[in-house]
Design a protein around this motif. Structure first.
Motif: not given
Length: 201
Positions: A51-55, A58-60, A102-106, A39-40
């Protein structure tokens, strides 16, 4: 309002040229630490290209936060084009003021964002609280040339009656805040203007 002026141009730039050099370094360093299924949180996400590139790689999921409504409009459009819209949650506003919701992220990313905020300790501290594993950021080096450049920009902003101001914050202080939260530096690169760092715990 200031960043909204450049929203469409920024999107066209990234579509044509891809990640900037600092973003590519952040992406490569984060990838080396592993982000499959992560999660980013992208603070000051702009048009969302990083962040779209990270998704795509492989990011969820991702949460993108930005002050500029126009930047987020462009980010949402790009996400739809890339079939990523269902995996991204965009939120407009000041992250520090919104942090409790805001939720926690990895993984948390702040690409050229710390220099846009007057209280860096609050911004870094609140964003670290939301970060489980990897903390990646790019911000200005603290040398005299950068400070002079920022002063020139500040004068220009006053002339055009814009409330935005850029800042050069103390890199040693920023690093100390991050390390104090249990993070270890895994990558650092210095260009003439920028420091790019990735931390992990």
């Amino acid at each position: 309002r200031f960043f909204s002026w450049f929203a469409r141009r920024s999107r066209k730039y990234y579509r044509k040229r891809g990640l900037s050099k600092t973003q590519q370094r952040l992406s490569d360093a984060v990838k080396s630490l592993g982000y499959e299924g992560a999660r980013v949180l992208d603070i000051g996400c702009g048009v969302g290209f990083l962040h779209q590139k990270l998704l795509q790689d492989g990011a969820a999921t991702a949460v993108g936060v930005d002050l500029s409504e126009r930047m987020l409009v462009e980010a949402e459009s790009s996400a739809r084009e890339a079939a990523l819209a269902e995996r991204v949650d965009y939120r407009q506003g000041d992250f520090v003021e919104m942090a409790d919701n805001i939720p926690e992220s990895d993984i948390t990313v702040l690409d050229k964002v710390v220099c846009c905020y007057p209280n860096p300790e609050m911004l870094v501290g609140k964003s670290l609280e939301k970060t489980r594993r990897i903390y990646a950021l790019t911000y200005p080096r603290g040398h005299l040339l950068n400070r002079l450049l920022m002063e020139v920009q500040a004068v220009f902003m006053r002339v055009i009656r814009c409330g935005f101001r850029p800042y050069v914050h103390d890199p040693d202080a920023i690093e100390s805040w991050i390390i104090a939260q249990g993070f270890e530096k895994r990558m650092q690169h210095r260009s003439l203007v920028w420091i790019t760092q990735v931390y992990a715990r």
